[in-house]
Write an enzyme that holds these catalytic residues in place. Structure first.
Site, short mmCIF file in Angstrom:
data_model
loop_
_atom_site.label_atom_id
_atom_site.label_comp_id
_atom_site.label_asym_id
_atom_site.label_seq_id
_atom_site.Cartn_x
_atom_site.Cartn_y
_atom_site.Cartn_z
N VAL A 187 3.38 -4.63 -1.66
CA VAL A 187 2.54 -4.00 -0.65
C VAL A 187 1.74 -2.86 -1.27
O VAL A 187 2.28 -2.05 -2.03
CB VAL A 187 3.41 -3.42 0.49
N CYS A 188 0.45 -2.84 -0.95
CA CYS A 188 -0.33 -1.65 -1.31
C CYS A 188 -1.30 -1.37 -0.19
O CYS A 188 -1.26 -2.02 0.84
CB CYS A 188 -1.04 -1.82 -2.65
N THR A 189 -2.20 -0.42 -0.39
CA THR A 189 -3.05 0.02 0.70
C THR A 189 -3.83 -1.13 1.32
O THR A 189 -3.81 -1.34 2.52
CB THR A 189 -4.05 1.08 0.19
N THR A 199 -2.65 -5.15 -5.82
CA THR A 199 -1.43 -5.94 -5.96
C THR A 199 -1.71 -7.42 -6.09
O THR A 199 -0.96 -8.14 -6.73
CB THR A 199 -0.46 -5.73 -4.78
N GLN A 219 -0.81 -2.85 3.58
CA GLN A 219 0.24 -2.20 4.37
C GLN A 219 0.17 -2.59 5.85
O GLN A 219 1.18 -2.77 6.51
CB GLN A 219 0.17 -0.69 4.22
#
Lengths: 105, 939
Positions: A7-9, A14, A39
């Site tokens: 998970v990233c912004t 990712t 996210q």
């Protein structure tokens, strides 16, 4: 088969990392499902999750996740920033395998 | 003349071409005229520049006659009425661009324009002024103006002649100007045209016209009055020529001679001397010359304020000419300093300027307020650069190379190793590397030895070198004395001791030692090498190490007889000759070079403009054969016929002769330096060509967008800086520098020590550095309270307290470099190094301004996020939506504004629009992570 999400912004950085990890996993005949999520997508994600890896910039989600997923088997970790920054697929895959108690490559 | 004929042929060909035809290419014309295509192209380009042709862009480029352009032929336009010319008097020309055009030279320029435009053919003009006020240049510009205003043709001749050149031979002098008939005097054995004839349809500039003998004066006045003249010895035939005379003299007004000229020549223009031109103009002249020098060298020139003041105020009797050459001398001297020492910039300071110029500062009290006005807002050291855009690029790429070569205290094989690595990175082949290193190693070795103090007591050495080392040094030199039957002086003792101290440490630490010329030493200095092997066994025993062969090579070098006196003058196998047009260009260039090199090495050969190439060639040939019999020759020339000399000479003399054209003073100095060091003709030739090519590329670089991006990436790439500072910039700060350098030595770290004599100035300097470097810390004895300057108190370094902080910074440095390296292959639109630096700076400054703290790994996460955001936006992808954006925006407005402001840089730099949602995401990562950090911290 275990299901791992990174998970990233916004799921941008990712996704590149995930594709590298998948490739290495395939090369080594490791049966594992890995996905990249933003996210905001995590809330509506319905599949069973075994491991959530967070990009360092969303490290703050850790407390919330532990609360949200306390009734599941899911584990959590933050990706090492250097491996993340260098998009080191192998190292992160090894981090995954370790956390899932599997043999590293 | 031949050229003009051919060019007209090309023109005629195009003229005869069918109007309807679309155009014709250079190749077609070349075929048709049975000529070489390159030449035809050149003519076509000239015709195009002269606006007689039009170009039709494409492949190949086609050329066509400019419609209605036929009349702009080489002859003067027929219809010239006064009205037409009146328009030209206000036309802007080169004349209006000279310094003082609106000031002290305003009237003179009006006069000059009037003299040119006066119908029908202009007025003959007399220029008055002291030596060096710029009379020749002025005459030249008048010719240019005459061309621009179409009073004379574009290719109208400008013939320049100095009457002083032949003043001891009046016959010859007169015949030079007016021509001579066969038998007019002994030696005049054929008819010959004079300069007046050569200048037909153009301008004849007669410098120092007062040196003309009475007979010549009368002939000149006859020509001025009637437009005709008789060559010397001609009694019947009158000749005519359409020539505008510009005469010049340094005679004092009021002298008898001058009165005659003033009476007979209709227009008199007096050029003011330098001291009457005001400081402002003088400042601009100095600026101009410094920029000129900077252009020659290809780098910025810095000058300290006092030196500039000296140039402004010194007594300069030979005016602008002298000012220019004094500046040139200072520039060249500082260039040499820069080349031979560890200076990072070319800085002109008091030591570099000639003594009579230095005295200028003594006049300051007379003009203090005026000078202060000029310097208002300027810093202590001023920078002059011929091109502002180029400035940063130059500073970076060059200083970097130089820094490695001569840091004091660095052992020479460190230097060699650095060099080796950088050469390897450039993919040079091994042989070439060895050659380059060989020159360097000798130069460094000599310099290293020369730089050591002369008289040294053993007790003094004891302070810097461990006693074990002294013992072994003594033992080695005793052994060597015996073996080689030679005494070694104290200087060698100290040098060897210092060397061993370092090298034994290195061997113990397992570091590699490399000697590029090991084989040469083994062969050429066999005795010393064998002795060094024995010495090495002493070392091995005493220190329980194994001395590698390469190190034995180094030890041998200390044992070679008089290693630091080997600057053998006759050793140089290459003689350098400078051949140039003009009365003194070559000799003065050679003078400058020789003065700076402290050796009469370069020889200048002047070729007056009226001398025939053939004659000059004979003259040079004889000179070279006499004085440089057995040596190879490097000819440095300016242009034209001289470039053919090498082949002609080589055929006659049996040896190597190389020629380089378009040379400037720095090139001369560089070539001589190499020749003195004993490089071979090929090496000097190739290195010099490379040097010129580099300069040229640099000049081109600014036009080339790709090199530009690269260069910028280079600048912002891994250049890190720590500044140490104290009041003097020498005491505490250099100690601090040492301490830090001792502890950290990554290749991409620079440490600079500064003084804090003037606090504001100091802060400004730091800001300047911040533009080009990634400033890690300012370590200072004085507190610096500026949020954007990472200050560390000097005490904390001395106590070791601050090392934690620095350690982290160094570690981070490392991780960012790793990121840069590995991101490169994943980014299509972005340069990884550049974007990483930019994002890092942006993140740091957001944190700084908001006084916020987040963990280092979060920083990297955000950095990655922003980089991929920009990359995706550049690829045209859309981002995600931020849930309840408006709510979030309004609750965190001030911080989001800050973030948005910082992101503006990236939007501009990459021409993308970053959506509000994305700004919110970024802001969120900062805010949430800093909150959770606080929580953790509290826990």
């Amino acid at each position: 088969m275990e299901n791992v999400v990174l998970v990233c912004t916004a799921g941008m950085s990712t996704s590149l990392l995930v594709s590298k990890m998948k490739k290495i996993a395939a090369e080594n005949n490791i049966q594992i499902n890995i996905e990249a999520l933003a996210q905001s997508e995590l809330k509506n994600y319905s599949k069973k999750i075994d491991l959530i890896l967070l990009g360092p910039q969303v490290k703050y989600l850790l407390n919330n996740l532990e609360r949200d997923y306390q009734n599941t088997q899911a584990k959590f970790a933050v990706i090492d920033s250097i491996q993340y920054g260098t998009l080191n697929g192998k190292a992160v895959l090894n981090q995954v395998l370790t956390l899932l108690d599997k043999k590293v490559i | 003349m031949i050229q003009i004929k051919k060019i007209e042929k090309v023109y005629q060909f195009l003229k005869n071409m069918n109007e309807q035809q679309e155009g014709v290419s250079a190749a077609e014309i070349a075929d048709e005229l049975d000529s070489n295509r390159a030449n035809i192209s050149r003519y076509l380009n000239k015709l195009y520049r002269d606006e007689r042709l039009v170009k039709i862009q494409g492949r190949p480029v086609l050329y066509k006659l400019k419609s209605g352009a036929n009349h702009k032929n080489t002859k003067k336009t027929v219809n010239r009425d006064i009205d037409l010319k009146a328009n030209y008097i206000n036309q802007k020309s080169k004349l209006d661009e000279i310094i003082g055009a609106k000031g002290s030279l305003k009237n003179q320029i009006q006069q000059a324009k009037a003299a040119i435009l006066y119908p029908p053919n202009g007025l003959h003009t007399l220029l008055l002024g002291e030596t060096g006020v710029g009379k020749s240049m002025f005459a030249n510009l008048m010719h240019g103006f005459a061309v621009d205003s179409e009073m004379i043709a574009k290719d109208a001749p400008f013939v320049q002649f100095n009457c002083a050149d032949y003043s001891d031979n009046p016959q010859l002098l007169i015949s030079q100007i007016f021509g001579v008939k066969n038998g007019a005097y002994t030696g005049a054995n054929k008819d010959r045209d004079g300069l007046l004839k050569k200048a037909d349809q153009g301008v004849l500039f007669l410098d120092e016209v007062h040196r003309l003998p009475p007979q010549g004066q009368e002939m000149l006045f006859t020509f001025i009055d009637n437009g005709h003249f008789r060559p010397l010895g001609e009694s019947e035939k009158k000749m005519t020529a359409q020539v505008q005379i510009i005469a010049a003299t340094t005679e004092e007004p009021g002298s008898f001679l001058l009165n005659t000229f003033v009476r007979r020549i209709p227009m008199v223009i007096k050029l003011p001397s330098l001291k009457n031109r005001g400081l402002k103009e003088r400042f601009r002249l100095i600026e101009n010359f410094l920029k000129e020098e900077s252009k020659n060298i290809g780098k910025s020139i810095y000058i300290d304020r006092n030196s500039l003041v000296s140039f402004l105020l010194y007594d300069c009797p030979n005016n602008i000419g002298q000012l220019a050459s004094d500046i040139q001398l200072a520039g060249a001297k500082s260039f040499l300093n820069y080349k031979t020492s560890d200076n990072e910039y070319i800085l002109i300071s008091q030591e570099d300027i000639p003594e009579h110029v230095q005295k200028g500062i003594l006049n300051l009290h007379h003009k203090r307020s005026e000078v202060e006005n000029l310097f208002k807002g300027q810093s202590e050291v001023l920078e002059f650069s011929y091109s502002e855009e180029n400035k940063i690029v130059n500073l970076d790429s060059d200083t970097k190379n130089e820094v490695g070569t001569a840091k004091p205290g660095k052992l020479f094989y460190d230097v060699i190793e650095d060099k080796l690595n950088s050469l390897r990175q450039e993919n040079m082949n091994k042989e070439k590397i060895q050659k380059i290193l060989n020159i360097d190693i000798e130069a460094h070795f000599k310099k290293h030895l020369e730089s050591l103090p002369n008289i040294i007591n053993k007790s003094d050495i004891n302070k810097i070198v461990e006693s074990e080392i002294i013992e072994i040094t003594e033992a080695i030199l005793q052994l060597s004395s015996r073996k080689l039957q030679r005494k070694f002086d104290k200087k060698i003792f100290l040098a060897l001791a210092l060397h061993l101290q370092k090298s034994i440490e290195r061997i113990k630490a397992g570091e590699k030692i490399y000697h590029p010329e090991l084989n040469n030493i083994r062969i050429n200095h066999f005795q010393e090498f064998m002795t060094a092997i024995e010495a090495a066994s002493l070392i091995d025993k005493k220190f329980e190490i194994e001395t590698p062969l390469d190190e034995i090579g180094y030890i041998s070098m200390f044992l070679i007889k008089n290693p630091y006196q080997s600057k053998n003058k006759s050793k140089s196998e290459v003689a350098v000759y400078i051949l140039m047009h003009g009365n003194s260009t070559a000799t003065s260039m050679a003078d400058v070079a020789n003065k700076l090199l402290g050796e009469n090495f370069a020889v200048g050969m002047d070729m007056p403009l009226d001398m025939e190439a053939e004659k000059f060639f004979k003259h040079c040939s004889a000179e070279i054969n006499k004085n440089a019999k057995d040596r190879d020759i490097l000819l440095l020339v300016d242009m034209g016929s001289l470039t053919g000399f090498a082949e002609m000479m080589e055929a006659k003399n049996n040896r190597k002769i190389k020629i380089i054209d378009m040379v400037s003073t720095p090139i001369v100095i560089d070539a001589c330096r190499k020749a003195i060091l004993g490089q071979s003709i090929e090496e000097i030739y190739n290195n010099t060509l490379n040097y010129i090519a580099q300069k040229r590329n640099k000049a081109l670089a600014k036009n080339d967008i790709f090199t530009d991006v690269k260069a910028e990436a280079q600048i912002k790439k891994s250049k890190n800086l720590i500044i140490t500072a104290c009041f003097t910039g020498e005491g505490a700060s250099s100690k601090l520098k040492e301490i830090i350098a001792d502890k950290y030595s990554p290749a991409n770290l620079e440490i600079i020590s500064l003084n804090i004599i003037d606090y504001d100035n100091f802060i400004n300097k730091i800001k300047e550095y911040q533009k080009d470097y990634n400033l890690l810390a300012v370590v200072s004895t004085v507190d610096i309270k500026k949020a954007d300057i990472p200050f560390i108190p000097a005490v904390d370094i001395l106590s070791g307290k601050a090392f934690n902080q620095l350690d982290t910074k160094m570690d981070n440095l490392d991780s960012y470099n790793k990121i840069k390296n590995s991101l490169g292959e994943h980014l299509e639109k972005l340069n990884s190094s550049k974007i990483v630096n930019e994002c890092k700076n942006i993140i740091d400054s957001i944190l700084n301004e908001a006084k916020m703290k987040i963990d280092n790994d979060v920083k990297i996460g955000i950095l990655m996020h922003i980089i991929f955001l920009i990359e995706k936006l550049l690829q045209g992808e859309k981002g995600k939506t931020f849930a309840q954006l408006n709510d979030y925006l309004s609750t965190n407005q001030s911080f989001i504004d800050q973030v948005e402001k910082k992101m503006l840089f990236l939007e501009k730099e990459y021409a993308v629009k970053i959506p509000q949602d994305e700004i919110a995401f970024i802001a969120q990562s900062f805010l949430e992570n800093s909150k959770s950090k606080n929580n953790v911290d509290k826990n």
